[in-house]
Design a protein around this motif. Structure first.
Motif, PDB file in Angstrom:
ATOM      1  N   ALA A 234       0.833  -1.211   0.000  1.00 54.19           N
ATOM      2  CA  ALA A 234       0.000   0.000   0.000  1.00 54.19           C
ATOM      3  C   ALA A 234       0.863   1.255   0.000  1.00 54.19           C
ATOM      4  CB  ALA A 234      -0.937  -0.007   1.200  1.00 54.19           C
ATOM      5  N   GLY A 235       2.098   1.150   0.498  1.00 52.16           N
ATOM      6  CA  GLY A 235       3.054   2.254   0.448  1.00 52.16           C
ATOM      7  C   GLY A 235       2.524   3.539   1.034  1.00 52.16           C
ATOM      8  N   ASP A 236       2.660   4.614   0.287  1.00 47.48           N
ATOM      9  CA  ASP A 236       2.290   5.941   0.759  1.00 47.48           C
ATOM     10  C   ASP A 236       0.788   6.197   0.786  1.00 47.48           C
ATOM     11  OD1 ASP A 236       4.879   6.634   1.297  1.00 47.48           O
ATOM     12  OD2 ASP A 236       5.209   7.619  -0.624  1.00 47.48           O
ATOM     13  N   THR A 237      -0.035   5.211   0.384  1.00 46.46           N
ATOM     14  CA  THR A 237      -1.478   5.416   0.519  1.00 46.46           C
ATOM     15  C   THR A 237      -1.904   5.321   1.980  1.00 46.46           C
ATOM     16  OG1 THR A 237      -2.065   3.078   0.168  1.00 46.46           O
ATOM     17  CG2 THR A 237      -1.938   4.500  -1.797  1.00 46.46           C
ATOM     18  N   ILE A 238      -1.000   4.809   2.825  1.00 46.16           N
ATOM     19  CA  ILE A 238      -1.224   4.820   4.277  1.00 46.16           C
ATOM     20  C   ILE A 238      -0.310   5.901   4.833  1.00 46.16           C
ATOM     21  CG2 ILE A 238      -1.092   3.515   6.432  1.00 46.16           C
ATOM     22  CD1 ILE A 238      -1.562   0.982   4.817  1.00 46.16           C
ATOM     23  N   SER A 239      -0.908   6.892   5.489  1.00 48.06           N
ATOM     24  CA  SER A 239      -0.159   8.079   5.890  1.00 48.06           C
ATOM     25  C   SER A 239       0.802   7.851   7.053  1.00 48.06           C
ATOM     26  CB  SER A 239      -1.120   9.217   6.238  1.00 48.06           C
ATOM     27  OG  SER A 239      -1.882   8.870   7.381  1.00 48.06           O
ATOM     28  N   GLU A 240       0.688   6.759   7.746  1.00 45.84           N
ATOM     29  CA  GLU A 240       1.565   6.450   8.874  1.00 45.84           C
ATOM     30  C   GLU A 240       2.114   5.039   8.706  1.00 45.84           C
ATOM     31  OE1 GLU A 240       2.359   8.496  11.384  1.00 45.84           O
ATOM     32  OE2 GLU A 240       1.012  10.088  10.718  1.00 45.84           O
ATOM     33  N   ASP A 241       3.280   4.802   9.288  1.00 43.82           N
ATOM     34  CA  ASP A 241       3.823   3.446   9.307  1.00 43.82           C
ATOM     35  C   ASP A 241       3.110   2.636  10.380  1.00 43.82           C
ATOM     36  OD1 ASP A 241       5.652   3.872   7.295  1.00 43.82           O
ATOM     37  OD2 ASP A 241       7.279   4.373   8.650  1.00 43.82           O
ATOM     38  N   PHE A 242       2.952   1.352  10.124  1.00 47.24           N
ATOM     39  CA  PHE A 242       2.358   0.436  11.090  1.00 47.24           C
ATOM     40  C   PHE A 242       3.357  -0.660  11.402  1.00 47.24           C
ATOM     41  CE2 PHE A 242      -1.516   2.459   9.896  1.00 47.24           C
ATOM     42  CZ  PHE A 242      -2.402   2.238  10.939  1.00 47.24           C
ATOM     43  N   GLU A 243       3.561  -0.904  12.686  1.00 48.72           N
ATOM     44  CA  GLU A 243       4.352  -2.034  13.128  1.00 48.72           C
ATOM     45  C   GLU A 243       3.373  -3.197  13.286  1.00 48.72           C
ATOM     46  OE1 GLU A 243       6.127  -3.283  17.347  1.00 48.72           O
ATOM     47  OE2 GLU A 243       6.953  -1.417  16.546  1.00 48.72           O
ATOM     48  N   ILE A 244       3.684  -4.330  12.678  1.00 49.68           N
ATOM     49  CA  ILE A 244       2.814  -5.499  12.752  1.00 49.68           C
ATOM     50  C   ILE A 244       3.553  -6.590  13.514  1.00 49.68           C
ATOM     51  CG2 ILE A 244       1.539  -7.242  11.448  1.00 49.68           C
ATOM     52  CD1 ILE A 244       1.460  -5.165   9.142  1.00 49.68           C
ATOM     53  N   ALA A 245       2.902  -7.136  14.531  1.00 46.61           N
ATOM     54  CA  ALA A 245       3.540  -8.162  15.351  1.00 46.61           C
ATOM     55  C   ALA A 245       2.502  -9.159  15.823  1.00 46.61           C
ATOM     56  CB  ALA A 245       4.221  -7.513  16.558  1.00 46.61           C
ATOM     57  N   GLY A 246       2.991 -10.282  16.303  1.00 44.54           N
ATOM     58  CA  GLY A 246       2.131 -11.288  16.886  1.00 44.54           C
ATOM     59  C   GLY A 246       2.288 -11.311  18.387  1.00 44.54           C
ATOM     60  N   THR A 247       1.314 -11.892  19.048  1.00 39.97           N
ATOM     61  CA  THR A 247       1.380 -12.088  20.490  1.00 39.97           C
ATOM     62  C   THR A 247       0.731 -13.419  20.824  1.00 39.97           C
ATOM     63  OG1 THR A 247       1.042 -11.023  22.627  1.00 39.97           O
ATOM     64  CG2 THR A 247      -0.792 -10.925  21.088  1.00 39.97           C
ATOM     65  N   ALA A 248       1.081 -13.964  21.956  1.00 39.66           N
ATOM     66  CA  ALA A 248       0.666 -15.321  22.307  1.00 39.66           C
ATOM     67  C   ALA A 248      -0.840 -15.499  22.486  1.00 39.66           C
ATOM     68  CB  ALA A 248       1.388 -15.781  23.564  1.00 39.66           C
TER      69      ALA A 248
END
Length: 135
Positions: free
Chosen positions: A39-53
């Protein structure tokens, strides 16, 4: 563009399809990460994606949370890695520009209108200056 990630998406990695050993959270992390990057610059902010238990959404896997500093947080359930990536990316676009993170269910994309498990108001944690030590 060098942006720091202030927005986060967390996906439960221990959720299982009912009656199956499949843990779809890992696949969802991989697919969503690729879709957010595409999606690149179509999302105005960066998102950190992570998993959790565990996110205690065991009856409605996969469970996905969106949160950011000083914004309402969202918990979604019944998310399918094969069918819901577009709605998750669209919500990331929307969430990034919401000043306080608040939106009504009718404004959320696709299936996220009906699979919201919780909307948690933003919190601000204030630290007090203490003159005496805490015992």
């Amino acid at each position: 563009m060098n942006r720091t990630s202030t927005h986060r998406i967390t996906i439960c990695t221990s959720c299982r399809h009912k009656g199956d050993t499949c843990q779809p959270g890992y696949e969802l992390i991989k697919r969503l990460d690729a879709a957010i990057k595409a999606a690149g610059d179509t999302i105005s902010e960066d998102f950190e994606i992570a998993g959790t238990a565990c996110m205690a959404g065991c009856d409605r896997p996969c469970t996905v949370a969106y949160y950011a500093s000083r914004k309402a947080s969202y918990l979604f359930g019944d998310i399918d890695a094969d069918q819901d990536i577009e709605a998750l990316v669209d919500f990331a676009k929307q969430y990034a520009v919401l000043h306080d993170g608040w939106c009504s269910s009718v404004d959320r994309p696709g299936k996220l209108r009906k699979t919201t498990l919780a909307r948690i108001p933003a919190t601000i944690i204030a630290l007090e200056d203490r003159q005496e030590p805490i015992s």
